[in-house]
Enzyme design. Structure first.
Site, short mmCIF file in Angstrom:
data_model
loop_
_atom_site.label_atom_id
_atom_site.label_comp_id
_atom_site.label_asym_id
_atom_site.label_seq_id
_atom_site.Cartn_x
_atom_site.Cartn_y
_atom_site.Cartn_z
N LYS A 81 0.58 3.72 5.91
CA LYS A 81 1.82 4.49 5.77
C LYS A 81 1.60 5.88 6.36
O LYS A 81 0.55 6.50 6.12
CB LYS A 81 2.19 4.58 4.28
CG LYS A 81 3.54 5.22 3.99
CD LYS A 81 3.86 5.15 2.50
CE LYS A 81 5.22 5.72 2.14
NZ LYS A 81 5.51 5.64 0.70
N SER A 156 9.93 3.58 -0.46
CA SER A 156 9.79 4.23 0.83
C SER A 156 8.71 3.62 1.73
O SER A 156 8.70 3.91 2.92
CB SER A 156 9.45 5.71 0.62
OG SER A 156 8.22 5.85 -0.05
N SER A 180 7.72 2.93 -4.73
CA SER A 180 7.67 2.73 -3.27
C SER A 180 6.64 1.73 -2.74
O SER A 180 6.68 1.43 -1.55
CB SER A 180 7.47 4.06 -2.57
OG SER A 180 8.69 4.74 -2.56
N1 GLN Z 1 12.94 5.63 -4.44
C1 GLN Z 1 12.25 6.65 -5.16
C2 GLN Z 1 12.62 8.00 -4.61
O1 GLN Z 1 13.41 8.06 -3.75
C3 GLN Z 1 10.77 6.41 -5.14
C4 GLN Z 1 10.12 6.80 -3.88
C5 GLN Z 1 8.65 6.63 -3.93
O2 GLN Z 1 8.10 5.91 -4.76
N2 GLN Z 1 7.98 7.32 -3.03
O3 GLN Z 1 12.12 9.00 -5.01
#
Ligand code: GLN
Length: 516
Positions: A81, A156, A180
């Site tokens: 990532k 994400s 995420s």
């Molecule tokens: N969807 C969540 C957010 O927008 C989690 C994102 C994540 O785990 N990085 O914050």
């Protein structure tokens, strides 16, 4: 030959590498070719360095041929990532503000992967600063779900999940602040694990919300996730929140079935909003465990319903503080200063000419203008929204009402889990309420996007471990995930439980058509 390589688990590929049945060069080629062929549609990668990967593979093959000692991942491609610092190589975090950022050091997990002789195959797409649930907040491109290119891959870590599902890498690394890793794993039909907070070093991870962020593996199988986690986990003096206790050898225990497993089903998880097909798959998965000797208990997490609200106060608060460093001076994109100063001078001259001297004097200094313009140009809309939310929640007048209150609720959520884990070994439930939604479906509705994290944020608020793996398919052909959560430092239990399931089911062995 090439095609069959893409369908092997990482564990199987490693076996073949060690038995001389294939070489790192051959399999790196196979994955790179799959990327060439299908990534123009899937868009899982932000960058792929073909030559570098092949050189590295060749070097590992040479060392293997010479009988030299090799690391745990010797010759296996791994995708990363794009929020993990890689020395001398662009690390964007999905943001324009870091478009040209070349870190001068490797994140600890990158150093560990290199030491384990992994072949780093490329950097994957993600929501900007990991803020999002669909990867649509990337400043660069929108990743598609390999099972249906009109759908989101989740987020994400959407790129990291999609590349494993699409046979473009056998293993990938993601990060999980509110779901995420688990959520995109669930939506793409792969296995993803969020370790306990402190289990994996965050040194060199571009910070989003420091008390929630954890790095973890995405893979086809629990066995493969165990392999990758074994490399990632362990104490790191460079991260003060890293726990100083030895990480188990996950690969040695993952094959041991759990006897008399006590599974908790959360009463509140099966309410309104949960898709009927997802519920059915989850309940059937639990029956599979029962057939393996597990017993099911009813548990309650009464404060779970405040999870989203709590998370969306705490995460933006921490983000607003962490992202203060991107000001065009310490870090990140800087606006074109000549243009900015010329515009400021023109504005001032116009005000003076109109006799508005007080207004002219009140204009921002060039320095403040530079900060503003740099951040305005560098950050996307969701990141700006979070910075504003967080700054508001932390401001003197509202700190008690929002941030402090959220911390208290966070504690209550944690206590619910502590109670539940007195009764059960793992908590089972959905990862998301529905299968992958359409690209574009929720982009204009931030609240709807936030609600996608309903079942995942608790594990970040508590800091506990969670895993997500394939447990069925809906009638639209899209994968459905099952989530298991365990008490702190019980990653081993999660991996063993997931492996048990994968021994008697084949959901994790299904591939989208592009993995021919
Ligand atoms: N969807 C969540 C957010 O927008 C989690 C994102 C994540 O785990 N990085 O914050």
């Amino acid at each position: 030959m090439t095609m069959s390589l893409l369908r092997q688990s990482a564990t199987e590929l490693l076996r073949q590498l060690n038995a001389g049945g294939t070489t790192s060069t051959e399999l790196t080629h196979a994955f790179l070719d799959q990327i060439l062929k299908h990534d123009p549609q899937v868009k899982a990668f932000l960058r792929v360095d073909r030559q570098q990967a092949l050189d590295r593979a060749a070097e590992i093959d040479r060392r293997r041929g010479d009988g030299k000692p090799l690391g745990l991942l010797a010759g296996l491609p791994v995708a990363i990532k794009d929020l993990l610092c890689t020395r001398g190589e662009v690390t964007t975090c999905g943001s324009r503000i870091l478009e040209d950022f070349k870190p001068p050091y490797d994140a600890t997990v990158i150093a560990r992967l290199k030491a384990a002789d992994a072949v780093l195959i490329g950097k994957t797409n993600m929501d900007e600063f990991a803020m999002g649930s669909s990867t649509e907040n990337s400043a660069f491109k929108k990743t598609a779900n390999p099972w249906d290119l009109s759908r989101i891959p989740g987020g994400s870590s959407g790129g990291s999940a999609a590349c494993v599902a699409a046979g473009m890498a056998p293993l990938s690394v993601g990060s999980d602040t509110g779901g995420s890793i688990r959520q995109p794993a669930g939506l793409c039909g792969v296995t993803g694990l969020k370790p306990t907070y402190g289990r994996v070093s965050r040194y060199g991870l571009v910070a989003f919300a420091s008390s929630l962020d954890q790095i973890g593996p995405l893979a086809r199988t629990a066995e493969d996730a165990a392999l990758l986690l074994e490399v990632l986990a362990g104490h790191d003096p460079l991260d003060s929140t890293s726990i100083d206790r030895p990480a188990p050898k996950y690969t040695q225990t993952v094959g041991q079935p759990l006897k008399d497993l006590k599974i908790g089903l959360v009463r509140e998880h099966f309410g309104e909003g949960l898709d009927a097909e997802v519920e059915k798959a989850v309940r059937e998965a639990v029956r599979v465990y029962e057939s393996l000797g597990a017993r099911v208990h009813d548990v309650s997490l009464p404060h779970g319903k405040y999870g989203i609200a709590t998370y969306y106060i705490i995460a933006p608060s921490e983000a607003s503080s962490n992202l203060a460093r991107y000001d065009g001076v310490h870090y990140g994109h800087r606006t074109d200063e000549k243009k900015m100063i010329a515009a400021l001078d023109a504005e001032r001259a116009a005000l003076v000419a109109a006799g508005k001297d007080t207004e002219a004097a009140a204009l921002d200094s060039p320095l403040v203008r530079m900060y503003r313009a740099s951040r305005a140009e560098g950050f996307g809309p969701e990141v700006k929204r979070r910075i504003m939310l967080g700054t508001y929640a932390l401001s003197a007048g509202y700190y008690d009402a929002y941030y402090l209150k959220a911390l208290k609720v966070r504690r209550l959520i944690r206590q619910d889990y502590d109670e539940a884990f007195k009764k059960v070994d793992v908590i089972a439930g959905p990862v998301t309420a529905t299968t992958a939604f359409e690209l574009g479906e929720k982009v204009d509705d931030p609240l709807a996007m936030y609600l996608v994290d309903l079942y995942t944020v608790s594990a970040n608020l508590t800091g506990f471990a969670g895993i997500s793996f394939p447990a069925g398919f809906a009638s639209d052909g899209l994968p459905i995930g099952l989530q298991l959560q365990a008490p702190p430092f019980e990653e081993e239990r999660l991996l063993r439980a997931a492996h048990m399931f994968q021994q008697v089911t084949d959901w994790h062995q299904r591939y989208p058509p592009m993995v021919a």
